[in-house]
Design a protein around this motif. Structure first.
Motif, PDB file in Angstrom:
ATOM      1  N   UNK A 108       0.691  -1.127  -0.291  1.00 28.55           N
ATOM      2  CA  UNK A 108      -0.014   0.060   0.043  1.00 28.55           C
ATOM      3  C   UNK A 108       0.841   1.262  -0.090  1.00 28.55           C
ATOM      4  N   UNK A 109       1.167   1.811  -1.173  1.00 28.78           N
ATOM      5  CA  UNK A 109       2.007   2.829  -1.278  1.00 28.78           C
ATOM      6  C   UNK A 109       1.440   4.185  -0.593  1.00 28.78           C
ATOM      7  N   UNK A 110       0.130   4.198  -0.571  1.00 29.36           N
ATOM      8  CA  UNK A 110      -0.365   5.697   0.016  1.00 29.36           C
ATOM      9  C   UNK A 110      -0.825   5.075   1.434  1.00 29.36           C
ATOM     10  N   UNK A 111      -0.613   3.950   1.942  1.00 34.98           N
ATOM     11  CA  UNK A 111      -1.187   3.597   3.195  1.00 34.98           C
ATOM     12  C   UNK A 111      -2.263   2.580   3.290  1.00 34.98           C
ATOM     13  N   UNK A 112      -2.702   1.642   4.004  1.00 37.39           N
ATOM     14  CA  UNK A 112      -3.699   0.900   3.827  1.00 37.39           C
ATOM     15  C   UNK A 112      -4.869   1.631   4.482  1.00 37.39           C
TER      16      UNK A 112
END
Length: 236
Positions: free
Chosen positions: A127-131
């Motif tokens: 998750x590149x932007x945070x889960x």
């Protein structure tokens, strides 16, 4: 004003970059003992502690510089006395996205709120932007399209409750909560078909977008006549 907005945008970009940079170099090759899949949350405690401490330092400088779009708010259960020393992790950090215009004060701990929110964690392997672990807002930016829940202020984790107790109706905030005021060292698990699943790992800093639509003082009257509230009614 434009300078403040530009500086705020630069701060947000710096924070995201910092979250990505503290990903360990072994991120895509660190594997679990039982299989060859990458570890989803490597070095999680250290990464989350480093991120929040760096963010606290950055926000402290913004507040000291007079940037009113950032706030540092101590946990609701701590003494509201400036002489009482509070660790950085005894606070939540807030970026004001939009200010509401309601004349009513903020909700109290035992009040019920009508609120929309989206919660996520720091960037991880997949998750590149945070889960995102809970989303009531969806993809829109119009509060009329949000999904809302009605829940007691004290029904959330401490950091979230703290934010609500400082928000006014119509406020839209981005709230950064250290794990000490969220789900702590153990994280959050849920049981589905008698099988436990980890929703949020321990040591997770949580980032919430929060929009407060309404609140209710049980058995009280809101102080603003415009709200037209009484016992048993909502202030919206």
């Amino acid at each position: 004003m434009k300078n403040v907005e530009r500086r705020t945008q630069q701060v947000l970009k710096t924070l995201l970059l910092a979250a990505l940079l503290i990903l360990p170099s072994s991120l895509f090759i660190a594997c679990g003992e039982s299989d060859d899949s990458p570890e989803e949350f490597p070095d999680w405690k250290n990464r989350n502690e480093t991120y929040f401490n760096q963010l606290y330092t950055t926000v402290s400088a913004e507040v000291a510089a007079g940037n009113s779009e950032w706030k540092i708010i101590r946990n609701w259960s701590l003494p509201d006395d400036e002489s009482f020393a509070v660790k950085p992790t005894g606070n939540i950090l807030v970026k004001v996205v939009r200010e509401g215009s309601s004349p009513n004060p903020a909700p109290l701990y035992n009040d019920t709120v009508h609120v929309s929110y989206c919660g996520r964690m720091l960037p991880s392997t997949s998750y590149a932007n945070g889960k995102v672990f809970d989303d009531k807002m969806g993809q829109g930016t119009d509060p009329q399209t949000f999904t809302y829940v009605k829940r007691a202020v004290n029904g959330f984790v401490d950091g979230f409750s703290t934010a609500l107790m400082h928000m006014r109706i119509g406020d839209h905030w981005q709230v950064y909560i250290p794990y000490q005021l969220a789900y702590g060292e153990d994280g959050l698990t849920e049981t589905v078909d008698k099988v436990k699943h980890q929703v949020i790992p321990g040591y997770s800093t949580l980032i919430f977008d929060v929009y407060l639509k309404a609140y209710f003082h049980p058995g009280k009257t809101a102080p603003a006549a415009q709200a037209k509230t009484s016992a048993g009614e909502w202030a919206e």
